[in-house]
Structures are given as structure tokens and as C-alpha cells.
Scaffold this active site. Sequence first.
Site, PDB file in Angstrom:
ATOM      1  N   GLY A  78      -1.436   7.177  -2.708  1.00 17.95           N
ATOM      2  CA  GLY A  78      -2.774   7.148  -2.126  1.00 17.95           C
ATOM      3  C   GLY A  78      -3.603   5.955  -2.562  1.00 17.95           C
ATOM      4  N   ASN A  79      -2.962   4.812  -2.762  1.00 19.79           N
ATOM      5  CA  ASN A  79      -3.695   3.641  -3.226  1.00 19.79           C
ATOM      6  C   ASN A  79      -2.841   2.393  -2.967  1.00 19.79           C
ATOM      7  OD1 ASN A  79      -5.784   2.253  -4.424  1.00 19.79           O
ATOM      8  ND2 ASN A  79      -5.519   3.143  -6.451  1.00 19.79           N
ATOM      9  N   HIS A 128       0.872  -1.175   0.000  1.00 21.30           N
ATOM     10  CA  HIS A 128       0.000   0.000   0.000  1.00 21.30           C
ATOM     11  C   HIS A 128       0.902   1.216   0.000  1.00 21.30           C
ATOM     12  CE1 HIS A 128      -3.689   2.308   1.046  1.00 21.30           C
ATOM     13  NE2 HIS A 128      -2.766   3.157   1.447  1.00 21.30           N
ATOM     14  N   CYS A 129       0.779   2.033  -1.016  1.00 22.19           N
ATOM     15  CA  CYS A 129       1.680   3.172  -1.141  1.00 22.19           C
ATOM     16  C   CYS A 129       0.967   4.460  -0.747  1.00 22.19           C
ATOM     17  CB  CYS A 129       2.177   3.280  -2.576  1.00 22.19           C
ATOM     18  SG  CYS A 129       3.448   4.530  -2.785  1.00 22.19           S
ATOM     19  N   PRO A 130       1.330   5.067   0.373  1.00 19.40           N
ATOM     20  CA  PRO A 130       0.654   6.315   0.752  1.00 19.40           C
ATOM     21  C   PRO A 130       1.004   7.461  -0.197  1.00 19.40           C
ATOM     22  CG  PRO A 130       2.363   5.765   2.337  1.00 19.40           C
ATOM     23  CD  PRO A 130       2.307   4.642   1.370  1.00 19.40           C
TER      24      PRO A 130
END
Lengths: 457, 144
Positions: free
Chosen positions: A195-196, A190-192
Amino acid sequence: FPPGKASMRECEYSQISTRSSTPMETPYKKRTPKRKKWEAFPGRNKFYCDGRIMMAKQTGVFYLTLVLILVTCGLFFTFDCPFLAQELTPIIPVLGGALFLFVLGTLLRTSFSDPGVLPRATPDEAADLERQIDVANGTTGYRPPPRTKEVVINGQTVKLKYCFTCKIFRPPRASHCSLCDNCVERFDHHCPWVGNCVGRRNYRFFYMFILSLSFLTIFIFAFVITHIILKYFKPAGCKWAVVVCFFSVWSIVGLSGFHTYLISSNQTTNEDIKGSWSSKRGKDNYNPYSSGNIFTNCCMALCGPLPPSLIDRRGFIEADAPQMAPPTNGITMYGATHSQQSHMAAATPLLQQQSSEPVIITSSPENGTSLPARASLTLGGPCTSLPLGQPTPPTSTPSLTLHHYLTPEEVPSPPGMLHCGSPLGHSHTVQASFYNPASQDSLHEDSVRGLVKLSSV
Amino acid sequence: MAETHSLQDLQQPAVSSKVFIQRDYSSGTICKFQTKFPSELESRMDKQQFEETMQTLNNLYAEAEKLGGKSYLEGCLACLTAYTVFLCMETHYEKVLKKIARYIKDQNEKIYAPRGLLLTDPIERGLRVVEITIFEDRSIGSGR
């Protein structure tokens, strides 16, 4: 009732009272307008543009990413390009512009597309699986052992885990993202920053993003240094660009290199961190998904066919189809067109299922690719709800201006008032005693949290 | 016939049960369904027929996910246009999915509906299962 209608009804259904007038009891009178599936999506995602855009719940860092890229490139184009175009060649801004557009395009594509979310099991499926598991275990106790299935893939034994939230056996390489509360196929991390989640459907866009961003940062860094050197005493308004690029270069180039390695060995970040296929686990441990050839692996990841979205966000929620005759072990509540969000799961674990989908193929214009034209995504486009350049603090509750997604508080009807067209009664299965998605998925939570921390370095 | 019928009974036969054919992961993550004939269908249809349907479905999904010259070309073209080409063009996978939908409709009309069964397109179940709905057998006599 108009006399014609009443008599028509009498011919066919003489026993039915024609005096039922509440909308809940007459399934043929659709008083409520049809809702789209994204509005009842059980995961913790935000949707924009009528379901075309899908993002994670916390998007603050994504806006930071956008701001950093836009401001840095803006400064570069404003202050350095005129000079460089004059002194060296006008190709520099052109190339820079192309790179910038590519970076932006892939970023938006990564952030806005469905990463490969697996839709949750319909109540029928879940009940069927439960039955099978009970038969296999021979027990219907309150604390069943962790549910796993073993599969042999290309000679390697792989364990498939049961997801208590989504009520499915996760396919191999899929994982449950605790931040988005979805099972994602070929879950990478999950890559902040985008944002997804990064999964099967948007991994190539993510890779292209970090690769092109590496080139862009090196490009800007190099030419800004050139500018400074050529005009040594004149302070170029680009010190900020230098600083950002300097720090970005190392982290982004490093990340690109890491993902290049992952792609060439056909592993996900998740698998690499856990060491799933490392030879340290055992002499016979190998990656069953890798084709053995670096070139083939790269082609598979980047140029393979783009799988479609499985969640049909823009399709309409259909009313219930023929209900099942009451089975022996009870069945979950049907017809939840007002599905609750998963954080209400503790209270109402069964209603988070989507409405049982009938066999009618919903006619939705949505196809696998979900992204509108890039050009229209700038301000002023149809998505006026996206306040670009206005970062939301990551720790705050989701700002109400941003989401169109119905929170459970906004959903009007309480659980009791479902318009189940079937005359058959339904009973709740008492699952609350062992249904605790947080603890069951804690293994995954930990690994996902670890990944989130890693990617934010 | 003074019977009380519910509205639904008169519209269509009641569902007596559903069978779910799960995915077969023995060849990896490609979309493939198990071809084992479920016992619940034994009284309703031929094993041969069923296996043929499943095999054809598996072949169609394999075609959708095939890595070949055509899919590579599509991938490269898409990358060069920064993936904007998919705004006007359908992906190869989607084309095959349409083919699969037509095939399932065809199978339902020809083979399954006459036997009181209904195949649900797996895409509606997130490509997790092939759902076969078994309707109550209303025919007179033994359930065949």
C-alpha cells in the site's frame, strides 16, 4: 478597539486604517488554528496519526496482505505449534514467533513510512526554473519541447527529466508515481501489497520484509508438512496454511531473489525493467551508481545512512513571509494554505502549490523517522482510525472512515479568498495551455503501471 | 514623513529577488550543490566567501551520507532491532542536519545578513536548492 491598541498603532502607522476587522486583512490576528503540512499535502496520499503514518490512496490490497499473514500465522500457531512443540522442540514456535514479529514490523515500516517523496517546488523556484528554461529555449510558445537536462555521472550521460506536476527537474533515479502523484527518490516501484511506493527511504524495509517473509513461509510450509506427515491420518486444521504457503513460497522467494540481484547490482526495479543500464543498449552503457563490488552495493543499500523525510509532514503551515516584488513574467498565486489536491489541477493548476515557505525554520517535533512504536499499532492504540482486518475494495472511492486528509470538497475557502498579506498584486501565469501533467508524465505512467502489474503477480 | 507604508515594509525590507542554487549531480545522487557564483550576487558579496560557504555545506552533506564503519554499525543495529531503535535514537543523518542548520544560522548572522542576504536551509526546500533571498538595498548611495 481598546484605546491602548489604537494609539499604539497610530504612532507607527498613521496612514493605516485601524478599522479593518476582517481576519483576512489583519495578518497578526490568527483566527484560524495552525494546520499541519500533511493536511495540505498535494500528493494523493493518506495520512494517519497526525501525519506520522503515510500511505497510498488505495490500501485495500495492503489489508489483504495483513489478513493473509495474520490468518496463516494464526492457524499455524494455534493448530501446529502445540503439537510440534511437544513432539519436536519448543524452539519452533519461538522461532516462528520471532520471524512473524519481524515480518510484521518490516511490513508496517514499509507501508507507513515516507518512501522518499520529493516536495513540490515552491512558486518562486518554479518561476525561476521557467525563466531559465525560456532563456535556454529562446521561445515562450505554447507547446515547449520536452524539458530535459543532461548530466554526466561517473562518465555516463544521464538525462534528467522535468516533472510538470512537481515543477522540478527530477534528480537521477527519481520517478513520478502516477498512483500517488508524487516524485519519489530512487523510485523502485509502487507496491499495492504494502500500500505504498517503494523508494529510497523504505527500500531496505521492503527488502527485509520480503526476505523475512520468504523465510517465514518456508518455515511454516516445512513444519506444517512435518505435522501432516507425523500425524498422517488426523486432519490437521492447517490445510489452508499449506495452500497459502505453497503458492507464496514460489512467488515470494522468487521476488526476494530478484531484489537480491537488484541490490547487488545497485539497480532499481524501474531501471531493470527499462533496461537503462543493460549492455544491449550500447557497448559503453554501464550503471554509474554501482560501486562494482557486490558486497559494497549490498552495504550501501541496506546499511547506509537512513535519509530524512523531506516533506516535514507534522510541521505547521506558516503564514506568508515577505513577498517578492512583482517580477516581469508574472508569478503564481501565493498563500495557498488551502492547497488543492492534484486532481483539481486541471481547473486550478496553480493552487496546488504549497504555501510559499518562509525562511523561518518551523519547529516541528518531526524528525526523519516517522513511525510510532510497533506495539501501539495494534488495535486499541492511538490510531483508532485504522480498521485492521476490514479490507476496502480497491476500486471504490476512498472510504470516508479511513482518511483524515482534507479532500478539496472539504476545504472551505474558494480560490479567490486567499489572505495574502502583501499589498502587492499577483497575477496568474497562463500556463493552462500546456500544463497537462497526465500527458507529460504518460511515459512514466506507463512504466509505473507496468511495474504495478508486475509486482502484483 | 507622510508616507504610506505597508505593515510589512516597516517590519522588514522587501524581497527584491531570490537566487536558487541547484543540485550538482555530476557525482551521482549524493547531496551536493553547485558552487558556481551566481551573477546576481556579484554586487553583494565576495565570490570567495560564497564558494567557501557552499563547499562547507557540500562537505557537511557528504559527511551525513558517508558510508563508513559508523553508519554500517548503525544500520546493522537497526536491522537487528527491527528498526525500533530509531524511536529512541536519532539517525546519523539527522545529527548532521542539525549541524548544518547551526552552520547556516551562523553564516547568516555573520556574513549574509549584514549584506542584505538570507540563506535558506536546503532541507526546507526538500534538499533541491539553496535559496538565497536578496533583500532590497536600503542603504544610501550605491548598492553596496
